[in-house]
Design an enzyme around this catalytic site. Structure first.
Site: not given
Ligand code: MRU
Length: 363
Positions: A54, A249
């Protein structure tokens, strides 16, 4: 980064002619370090959807390798060539919020236009995905260097006293190919001997802070303290947070930023207390097709069971524990959007700025 003294990336290729893909299976961290081999595009779809891996950057790289695997499947006769576009669509639909996925898949497919053999296309997809993975690591290293100067300045302001940084979710090397975004400057500062301490939000419901960020920081010997998600505001009021650095994201052109659910509340508290709030992300996280983020960035909704249950180690075994009445309805939104006005600056591989246009112009 290193695990038990051995250097790892989060995703890599097996050593064979038509390689398979291997990943660190994050579902078992911090309790078990497991590597999963991914040999088909279907397996990659499942790995992304079910969060074996992820984090925006890594999801993008995985999607790129997923395209390669679809061609590899076709070459091996396991998938009809005519179904490759459908396979690519399935990959695109695995996680809706992080724009890096579309960016990376589009980067690979743009190289596959033209009339060449399936074998050649498989090779081109493999090379393109490998390049995206290497670029991701390089970008994160550069984010670290730009972010380091911000931490360094804060450390000087505090006459070398400890710089307390709060982070949310996991935006470390596990969320990318290597180094990470929000944690990359922290690693470089620590390596340089700057005194840093990280407040780690547990990040309910999936606890990426408690399970992944804490594990990363422990591995690197960076001083840190795990806190319940609701603690940050009080710490800021008490003068115990010098800055917040989170990942992202998806960032809209006006700077509105989608990140793990709960980020917005931290940004509000930071703004109320005059604490600088930085977003660290590669420019591949900027959605140049989206003018504003609020109300427009798609927010992933996941199963309510992730809220009703907590996963962890129980009597030596990984277990899910029910913490609410089993029938209680639960809402599980994965992300929220922090308005641009609450963000002090964006730390990218191209520098630090508030106005994203600067990054579009800079090569
Ligand atoms: O749902 P996830 O674990 O894939 O979420 C993404 C993240 O890890 C966070 O939002 C993060 O702070 C973004 S940095 C890649």
């Amino acid at each position: 980064m290193k695990v038990n003294g051995i250097s790892y990336r989060t995703i890599w290729l097996t050593e064979q002619n038509s390689p398979a893909v291997q990943i660190i299976d994050q579902r078992f961290l911090p309790h078990k370090f497991e590597v999963e081999t991914i040999s088909s595009y279907c397996q990659m779809v499942q790995a992304i959807k079910e969060m074996h891996l992820r984090g925006a950057g890594l999801i993008g790289v995985a999607g790129a390798f997923g395209v390669y695997l679809a061609y590899r499947d076709a070459l091996a006769g396991k998938l009809s060539e005519a179904l490759i576009p459908q396979a690519i669509n399935e990959l695109l639909e695995t996680r809706p919020t992080a724009v890096n996925l579309k960016w990376a898949i589009d980067s690979v497919t743009s190289k596959l236009k033209g009339d060449f053999t399936l074998e050649k296309k498989t090779q081109v997809a493999l090379d393109a995905a490998r390049q995206i993975a290497d670029d991701d690591a390089r970008r994160c290293r550069a984010i670290g260097e730009y972010g380091l100067s911000i931490i360094e300045t804060m450390s000087q302001k505090k006459n070398g006293d400890v710089v307390n940084i709060l982070t949310h979710c996991n935006a470390g090397w596990l969320a990318f190919t290597d180094y990470g975004s929000a944690l990359s400057p922290i690693y470089l500062a620590h390596q340089k001997g700057i005194k840093v301490h990280v407040w780690v939000d547990e990040t309910r419901p999936r606890n990426q802070g408690a399970m992944l960020t804490a594990w990363e920081l422990l591995n690197e010997g960076v001083p840190h303290t795990l806190i319940a998600d609701n603690t940050g505001g009080h710490l800021m009021q008490s003068g115990l947070v010098d800055m917040v650095i989170t990942g992202a994201d998806r960032i809209a052109m006006n700077g509105d930023t989608a990140n793990k659910i709960g980020t917005y509340l931290k940004a509000l508290a930071a703004s109320d207390n005059g604490v600088p709030f930085y977003v660290a992300a590669p420019t591949s996280t900027i959605d140049w097709n989206l003018d504003v983020g609020l109300g427009k960035i798609p927010i992933e909704e996941r199963t309510g069971d992730e809220v009703r249950y907590v996963s962890g180690l129980y009597q030596g075994h990984l277990a899910d524990v029910l913490i609410s009445p089993a029938e209680t309805p639960a809402l599980n939104l994965g992300f929220d959007v922090t308005p641009a006005r609450l963000i002090t600056g964006f730390i990218t591989e191209k520098g630090v700025a508030r106005d994203l246009e600067i990054f579009r112009m800079k090569q």
